[in-house]
Scaffold this active site. Structure first.
Site, PDB file in Angstrom:
ATOM      1  N   TRP A  14      -1.715 -12.794  -4.244  1.00  0.00           N
ATOM      2  CA  TRP A  14      -1.942 -11.978  -2.726  1.00  0.00           C
ATOM      3  C   TRP A  14      -1.740 -13.337  -1.760  1.00  0.00           C
ATOM      4  CZ3 TRP A  14      -0.341  -8.471  -0.124  1.00  0.00           C
ATOM      5  CH2 TRP A  14      -1.044  -7.998   0.924  1.00  0.00           C
ATOM      6  N   GLY A 135      -4.549  -2.497   3.280  1.00  0.00           N
ATOM      7  CA  GLY A 135      -3.842  -1.367   3.164  1.00  0.00           C
ATOM      8  C   GLY A 135      -2.887  -1.528   1.857  1.00  0.00           C
ATOM      9  N   SER A 137      -0.711  -2.079  -0.558  1.00  0.00           N
ATOM     10  CA  SER A 137       0.306  -3.293  -0.815  1.00  0.00           C
ATOM     11  C   SER A 137       0.000  -3.871  -2.142  1.00  0.00           C
ATOM     12  CB  SER A 137       0.068  -4.427   0.555  1.00  0.00           C
ATOM     13  OG  SER A 137      -1.378  -4.652   0.517  1.00  0.00           O
ATOM     14  N   ALA A 139       1.267  -7.156  -4.310  1.00  0.00           N
ATOM     15  CA  ALA A 139       1.669  -8.653  -3.793  1.00  0.00           C
ATOM     16  C   ALA A 139       2.966  -8.704  -4.229  1.00  0.00           C
ATOM     17  CB  ALA A 139       0.722  -9.723  -4.655  1.00  0.00           C
ATOM     18  N   LYS A 190     -11.870   1.840  -2.315  1.00  0.00           N
ATOM     19  CA  LYS A 190     -10.698   2.439  -3.207  1.00  0.00           C
ATOM     20  C   LYS A 190     -10.848   1.672  -4.408  1.00  0.00           C
ATOM     21  CE  LYS A 190      -7.725  -1.311  -2.620  1.00  0.00           C
ATOM     22  NZ  LYS A 190      -7.066  -1.754  -3.694  1.00  0.00           N
ATOM     23  N   ASP A 243      -4.265   3.230   1.051  1.00  0.00           N
ATOM     24  CA  ASP A 243      -4.518   2.376   0.028  1.00  0.00           C
ATOM     25  C   ASP A 243      -5.200   2.818  -1.236  1.00  0.00           C
ATOM     26  OD1 ASP A 243      -4.491  -0.233  -1.346  1.00  0.00           O
ATOM     27  OD2 ASP A 243      -6.207  -0.968   0.144  1.00  0.00           O
ATOM     28  N   THR A 247      -3.463   2.488  -5.059  1.00  0.00           N
ATOM     29  CA  THR A 247      -4.266   1.814  -6.166  1.00  0.00           C
ATOM     30  C   THR A 247      -4.646   2.855  -7.263  1.00  0.00           C
ATOM     31  OG1 THR A 247      -5.747   0.034  -6.407  1.00  0.00           O
ATOM     32  CG2 THR A 247      -6.462   1.905  -5.053  1.00  0.00           C
TER      33      THR A 247
END
Length: 327
Positions: A14, A135, A137, A139, A190, A243, A247
């Site tokens: 990340w 948010g 995302s 990596a 999350k 998110d 995830t």
């Protein structure tokens, strides 16, 4: 915009992806990491350990020298794991001018104290403005320049908007909000639900069970967020619902992958860092102390502690008293 100097603390996947993105946005970027071999590899244009096969911008500087990394900096992105944030900020104390903002990019709650990451930053570096980037995302997606949307939160909404503008590229869209706590809570919790989603999948309990878990998990996220004063709109946005959906649905997520292995009964030692493991227990404690009903978080904490099996947890959840869905 004038040359803006950003330092990224942390050379993992990340941290490297964000450093690459900040360079694409036209900023002057330095990346700091402790591992000399990793820094040398990044200087050669690749991070083979965390982002193999992805070419890095040759203008991206990498160093193990913290003083050199922070010299003349305009903004610091802290991308080290949540549970070592206090130690890392202790190292940078006195090395960053008071006006320089800190952008926290890890997701978690300090497991020993229940302290939010922004509160830790405020304790150690009280004169530096604090923001958080969060948010949906991965990596590898961000590093490859695939379309991604995130949010930057800060108590000063104008500062959040200014940072979002600095960070955005054609493929990395940053929204902004003045609800810093909401951004943090969504990003931290999350991960716990991602472990639960992975465990449900790994145990072969079906897509219906996974959908129910994610949906009711979002209810718990909103309850705890409300207890912290988070705005409902923030939790419905990128750092909350967005998110959570990402995830809880892909093995690219370290937390989902951890839960998947847990559900399958596979060895857990040596797996990549899953922040939700450290967050689950403290989140369950916070929920109990604040009188928030959070049965999924409590179940995940119990499973990780070895106090209850996945099957026992599911049975307990399914046998709870029926209630109105909105509750």
């Amino acid at each position: 915009m004038s040359n803006y100097r950003i330092t990224v603390l942390g050379g993992g996947a990340w941290g490297t992806a964000l450093a690459l993105t900040m360079a694409r946005a036209g900023n002057s970027v330095r990346l700091w990491a402790r591992d000399e071999a990793m820094v040398a590899a990044i200087a050669q244009g690749e991070n083979p350990r965390y982002l193999p096969g992805i070419r890095l911008d040759p203008a991206l500087e990498a160093t193990t020298d913290l003083n050199a990394a922070l010299e003349g900096v305009d903004c610091v992105l802290v991308v080290t794991p949540a549970q070592v944030l206090r130690a890392v900020l202790g190292e940078v104390k006195g090395k960053i001018p008071a006006h320089v903002p800190l952008v926290l990019c890890a997701k978690g709650i300090e497991s020993t104290t229940g302290t939010l990451l922004s509160q830790i930053a405020g304790e150690i570096l009280p004169n530096n403005p604090v923001a958080a980037l969060s948010g949906p995302s991965f990596a590898s997606d961000v590093a490859r320049g695939l379309p991604t949307a995130v949010v930057v939160g800060a108590q000063d909404e104008a500062r959040a908007a200014a940072l979002a503008l600095r960070f955005s590229t054609d493929s990395f869209r940053c929204y902004s909000t003045g609800d810093l706590v909401g951004v943090e809570i969504g990003g931290a919790l999350k991960n716990v639900f991602a472990i639960a989603a992975g465990a449900v999948t790994g145990a072969g309990l079906g897509a219906s069970a996974q959908a129910a878990m994610v949906t009711r998990g979002f209810v718990e996220l909103r309850r705890i967020g409300a207890a912290f004063g988070a705005e409902p709109e923030t939790l419905m946005g990128l750092s909350g619902l967005g998110d959570l959906l990402l995830t809880c649905s892909s093995a690219q997520s370290r937390n989902f992958a951890y839960g998947l292995a847990l559900g399958r009964g596979e060895p857990l030692a040596g797996r990549p860092l899953a922040e939700g493991v450290a967050t689950a227990g403290i989140a369950a404690r916070i929920a109990k102390e604040r009188g928030v009903d959070a049965p999924i978080i409590t179940a995940v904490a119990g499973i990780l502690a070895g106090a209850i099996t996945i099957q026992e947890a599911v049975s307990a959840l399914m046998s709870r008293p029926l209630r109105h869905e909105a509750e």
